[in-house]
Structures are given as C-alpha cells and as structure tokens.
Design a protein around this motif. Structure first.
Motif, PDB file in Angstrom:
ATOM      1  N   SER A   1       0.888  -1.233  -0.018  1.00  0.00           N
ATOM      2  CA  SER A   1      -0.108  -0.081  -0.098  1.00  0.00           C
ATOM      3  C   SER A   1       0.980   1.172  -0.103  1.00  0.00           C
ATOM      4  O   SER A   1       0.439   2.337  -0.398  1.00  0.00           O
ATOM      5  CB  SER A   1      -1.029  -0.226   1.248  1.00  0.00           C
ATOM      6  OG  SER A   1      -0.248   0.157   2.528  1.00  0.00           O
TER       7      SER A   1
ATOM      8  N   THR B   1      -8.288  -9.389  -4.366  1.00  0.00           N
ATOM      9  CA  THR B   1      -7.754  -9.929  -3.119  1.00  0.00           C
ATOM     10  C   THR B   1      -8.971 -10.454  -2.269  1.00  0.00           C
ATOM     11  O   THR B   1     -10.004 -10.024  -2.466  1.00  0.00           O
ATOM     12  CB  THR B   1      -6.843  -8.784  -2.407  1.00  0.00           C
ATOM     13  OG1 THR B   1      -7.812  -7.793  -2.372  1.00  0.00           O
ATOM     14  CG2 THR B   1      -5.787  -8.580  -3.176  1.00  0.00           C
TER      15      THR B   1
ATOM     16  N   GLN C   1      -3.537   4.925   3.225  1.00  0.00           N
ATOM     17  CA  GLN C   1      -2.624   3.839   3.033  1.00  0.00           C
ATOM     18  C   GLN C   1      -3.013   2.535   3.864  1.00  0.00           C
ATOM     19  O   GLN C   1      -3.331   1.447   3.390  1.00  0.00           O
ATOM     20  CB  GLN C   1      -1.419   4.271   3.387  1.00  0.00           C
ATOM     21  CG  GLN C   1      -0.447   2.955   3.155  1.00  0.00           C
ATOM     22  CD  GLN C   1       1.275   3.477   3.425  1.00  0.00           C
ATOM     23  OE1 GLN C   1       1.393   4.345   4.186  1.00  0.00           O
ATOM     24  NE2 GLN C   1       2.041   2.323   3.425  1.00  0.00           N
TER      25      GLN C   1
ATOM     26  N   ARG D   1      -6.252   1.152   1.894  1.00  0.00           N
ATOM     27  CA  ARG D   1      -5.588   0.415   0.715  1.00  0.00           C
ATOM     28  C   ARG D   1      -5.078  -0.950   1.209  1.00  0.00           C
ATOM     29  O   ARG D   1      -5.300  -2.098   0.568  1.00  0.00           O
ATOM     30  CB  ARG D   1      -4.600   1.149   0.029  1.00  0.00           C
ATOM     31  CG  ARG D   1      -4.953   2.520  -0.646  1.00  0.00           C
ATOM     32  CD  ARG D   1      -4.536   2.699  -2.178  1.00  0.00           C
ATOM     33  NE  ARG D   1      -4.910   3.960  -2.785  1.00  0.00           N
ATOM     34  CZ  ARG D   1      -6.028   4.213  -3.067  1.00  0.00           C
ATOM     35  NH1 ARG D   1      -7.291   3.314  -2.904  1.00  0.00           N
ATOM     36  NH2 ARG D   1      -6.418   5.622  -3.479  1.00  0.00           N
ATOM     37  N   ALA D   2      -4.265  -0.882   2.353  1.00  0.00           N
ATOM     38  CA  ALA D   2      -3.863  -2.068   2.941  1.00  0.00           C
ATOM     39  C   ALA D   2      -4.757  -2.994   3.373  1.00  0.00           C
ATOM     40  O   ALA D   2      -4.940  -4.215   3.215  1.00  0.00           O
ATOM     41  CB  ALA D   2      -2.837  -1.694   4.020  1.00  0.00           C
TER      42      ALA D   2
ATOM     43  N   GLN E   1      -8.073  -3.190   2.167  1.00  0.00           N
ATOM     44  CA  GLN E   1      -8.457  -3.792   1.092  1.00  0.00           C
ATOM     45  C   GLN E   1      -7.318  -4.921   0.297  1.00  0.00           C
ATOM     46  O   GLN E   1      -7.949  -5.825  -0.182  1.00  0.00           O
ATOM     47  CB  GLN E   1      -8.510  -2.814  -0.141  1.00  0.00           C
ATOM     48  CG  GLN E   1      -9.567  -1.637   0.409  1.00  0.00           C
ATOM     49  CD  GLN E   1      -9.908  -0.306  -0.608  1.00  0.00           C
ATOM     50  OE1 GLN E   1      -9.050   0.023  -1.207  1.00  0.00           O
ATOM     51  NE2 GLN E   1     -11.118   0.183  -0.606  1.00  0.00           N
ATOM     52  N   LEU E   2      -6.159  -4.498   0.474  1.00  0.00           N
ATOM     53  CA  LEU E   2      -5.382  -5.463  -0.147  1.00  0.00           C
ATOM     54  C   LEU E   2      -5.309  -6.841   0.777  1.00  0.00           C
ATOM     55  O   LEU E   2      -5.037  -7.847  -0.141  1.00  0.00           O
ATOM     56  CB  LEU E   2      -4.033  -4.990  -0.195  1.00  0.00           C
ATOM     57  CG  LEU E   2      -3.369  -3.882  -1.272  1.00  0.00           C
ATOM     58  CD1 LEU E   2      -2.415  -3.125  -1.031  1.00  0.00           C
ATOM     59  CD2 LEU E   2      -3.367  -4.435  -2.884  1.00  0.00           C
ATOM     60  N   MET E   3      -5.392  -6.651   1.629  1.00  0.00           N
ATOM     61  CA  MET E   3      -5.726  -7.983   2.467  1.00  0.00           C
ATOM     62  C   MET E   3      -6.829  -8.732   2.092  1.00  0.00           C
ATOM     63  O   MET E   3      -7.113  -9.988   2.529  1.00  0.00           O
ATOM     64  CB  MET E   3      -5.589  -7.622   3.948  1.00  0.00           C
ATOM     65  CG  MET E   3      -4.129  -7.443   4.343  1.00  0.00           C
ATOM     66  SD  MET E   3      -4.091  -7.097   6.140  1.00  0.00           S
ATOM     67  CE  MET E   3      -4.295  -8.898   6.755  1.00  0.00           C
TER      68      MET E   3
END
Lengths: 118, 288
Positions: free
Chosen positions: A93, A104, B227, B230-231, B233-235
């Motif tokens: 991120s 994801t 951030q 986003r993190a 969401q990335l997980m």
C-alpha cells in the motif's frame, strides 16, 4: 511441474498457485507462459494465488503479480490473491497508487467479497 | 590530586573501618528503616552500609581517588544508581535517597574524624574531597531517578496509545475502530499495525473506521489514512470511513487526497449498516 510453483486443481475450474522459496521471478515470461498454458488446457476460470508465506511485497514482486494477473485476464481467468500478510499489505500500500490488477480476498471462502466496490 | 591528600585519604581508611560500619547503618535506618518509610529491613541496611564502605575503601585505596573516570568511582556511582532505582521501585521518593546520601556523607566524615583523631576543620582538603565525591553521587541518584521516570512515562504513553485505539469486533467479521483525538504519524502507524494484525487474526471482512473524534489532520496523516484503507483492501477486506467532520473533509480536499475507491458514510451507524449490507446481514426490529 513449474519450477518454484505448485499448481493444484481445487475445484472443477479453479486452481491454487503456491509459490515456493525457489521461485525465480526473473524468469517471469517463461513462468507465466507455463501457468497460462496449463490453465487453458484445464479450462480453468479462476486462479488463487496464495501469498501466505510472503512477508513482504516489493516493487519487483508486485510487477510479477501484475504481469501474471494481466495475462490471466487476457485468457479469461480471474486471479485472486489470498492470505496477504499484514506486513506485505502495508508495504504494498506504500507504493501502489490505484487498485491492483488482481483481486484480493482473505481466504478462498471469502471470494464473493473480492473485488466488490468499496 | 596532590600526593599529600591521596596519602591522607589512604591513611584514613587504613584505620579500623570495621568500627565505622555500624555507624554508617544509621542513615539507612533513619531514612529507609522500619521507623520511617519501612523500605528496608535492618539486615538489608547493614548489607547496604557494608557494601558502601567497601566500595569507598576501594576508591580511596585506588591509584588516584580523585579520578571520576576510574572503575572504583564508577562502581560507587552504580551502587547509588541501583539504590535509587530500588527505593523508587519500592514506592520511595528520590528525596529520601538524596537525604540518605547527604547524611551518609556527614556520618562518614564524623566517623573518620573520630576514628583518626584528626580534626577536619584543620584539614579542609579532605572535607573538600568528600564534598566533591558525594555531589557526584547525588547526581548519580538524580540521573537514575530521571531515567526511571522516563521509562515510566514511555510505558504510560505506550499504554495510552494502545487504549486510545480500541479495535472491537462488533459483529462476526466486522471490526470497528473509533479514532479519538489528534492523529499524528506515529499514532497512525500504530493504528495501521494493530488494525492489519486484527484483520488477519479475526479474519475480518469489513473494517469501519470512525473519525468522528478526530479534530485535526495533516497531509502526511491523511496519506497514512488512505494507506490504511488500501492495505485493508489488499488483504481482501473492505474498509469504510465514517464520521468525517466538515473541517477534515475540507482539509482532505485541499490536500488533494484521492478518495477514489474509499467508501465513506456520514456516521458510524451508517457505516455499520453498510458493513451489514455487504455481509448480507439484515438487522430489523422485533415484530410486535
């Protein structure tokens, strides 16, 4: 057998891709061709990429995931990264600006959530 | 240091120091004993005095007793630093240790004077020497006290940071994080670390971050906030931000923060409704 990767069928048209420590992403063109070939042959529509063992995603590794997911999209295979670690998510991120090319999900069972508009 | 004083000091301590030891226990009894603060028992005070005396004897018997860098002097400093730490840990105050050190100085001088028969009023150099040594030792006591206070304050600050970011699993798979107060970079990083770990641990599918209590936000913090989203969401989870105050909204826009792909809702309640909708959960009034 693809060097550095374990590709396992986990359903009628889904596959699980688990990278091992010996994965050499410098050879990504050949690796992507091999994966795409096997998935096409098996008429797969979904590929789960397991990131459980990856503590950090740096720009080089992201480029590999990005290239793989774009190729998968080109052959109509949905690529979903699962089990992304907090440290990897934090690192990733920090340098990507938009949404990544891949979806994801926390786990395979949560895939109905992947890619939902947020 | 002149040779004469050095010899004088060594000669003083070559006298029967065993006679001095019980006298030196008195300051300990007065300040730490059962009749005052009750921080030490008599045996411990006796050991303390004996250890002090032996360290002082080593210093005075050393090549240069005036050398503040010598291992002998350092050992004496460490003795007082550790005493200060021990007393503070037992609930005592730094004043008690300082007063004890001062009284120890007077008692030692008095005892040496009596034992040697030399009137120190006629030997100012000895008095001057002991004053210098004890001043340094009092400094060691204060240094140890300040270090201890700093450690306590750091621990309290860490505890406060932890309690000020309570992450609660309000429903199966739904985490809420109300953020109250001022968000600075270090706190935002702490929130991020705690939140991402909880997402992984609790397998949370939706995270609702409530900013109702946030009063100020700067450019760096707003980037960190995005951030975090986003993190999450990335997980593979969804993030919803709620309770953005008008001032914060204005600040985010003027800072050119890209909120594309970030779900926002007016209040925590709306955020929870959105989370339940995503999970396919319906909450309704009980039919009457």
């Amino acid at each position: 057998m693809i060097p550095g990767l374990h590709l396992t069928r986990i359903g009628r048209d889904a596959f699980l891709l688990e990278p091992s420590r010996s994965l050499n992403i410098r050879d990504k063109t050949r690796l992507i061709e091999r994966i795409a070939g096997e998935l096409q042959q098996a008429k797969a529509s979904c590929l789960y990429y397991d990131l459980a063992g990856l503590a950090l995603i740096d720009p080089v590794y992201y480029a590999w995931l990005d290239a793989l997911s774009r190729t998968m999209a080109a052959i109509n295979v949905r690529m979903i990264c699962i089990h992304m670690q907090p440290t990897a998510a934090f690192a990733l991120s920090g340098f990507i600006t938009g949404k990544p090319a891949f979806e994801t999900a926390l786990d395979i069972s949560d895939v109905h959530f992947a890619g939902s508009p947020v | 240091m002149n040779r004469k004083l050095s010899e004088k000091l060594s000669a003083l301590f070559s006298l029967k120091i065993g006679n001095i030891s019980p006298l030196l226990a008195e300051p300990g009894k007065i300040h730490f004993g059962s009749d005052s603060s009750n921080l030490m028992d008599d045996d411990e005070i006796a050991d303390l005095s004996a250890e002090f005396l032996s360290l002082m004897a080593e210093l005075l018997g050393s090549k240069n007793p005036d050398d503040r860098q010598s291992p002998e002097f350092h050992a004496l400093e460490m003795f007082f630093a550790s005493l200060s730490h021990k007393i503070l840990m037992r609930g005592g105050r730094v004043e008690e240790v300082v007063r004890y050190t001062q009284l120890l100085q007077y008692t030692l001088i008095e005892a040496l004077e009596k034992d040697s028969g030399i009137p120190f009023t006629e030997s100012r150099s000895v008095l001057h020497y002991f004053t210098g040594v004890f001043n340094e030792l009092i400094m060691a006591v204060f240094r140890s006290y300040l270090e201890e206070r700093e450690r306590v304050l750091e621990a309290q600050a860490a505890e406060l940071r932890e309690t000020s970011t309570p992450i609660t699993e309000i429903w199966d798979g739904v985490l809420t994080l109300p953020i109250i107060g001022t968000l600075d970079s270090s706190r935002t990083m702490l929130v991020m670390e705690a939140l991402l770990s909880r997402v992984a641990k609790d397998h949370a599918e939706v995270v609702v971050m409530d900013l109702t209590g946030v009063q100020n936000i700067d450019s760096q913090v707003s980037h960190h906030l995005i951030q975090i989203v986003r993190a999450v969401q990335l997980m593979g989870s969804s993030a919803i931000i709620t309770g953005i105050q008008p001032e914060i909204a204005r600040a985010l826009i003027s800072l050119n923060i890209d909120l594309t792909g970030v779900t926002t809702r007016a209040s925590l309640s709306d955020g929870l409704k959105e989370a339940f909708r995503r999970l396919g959960i319906q909450v309704s009034h009980k039919a009457s």
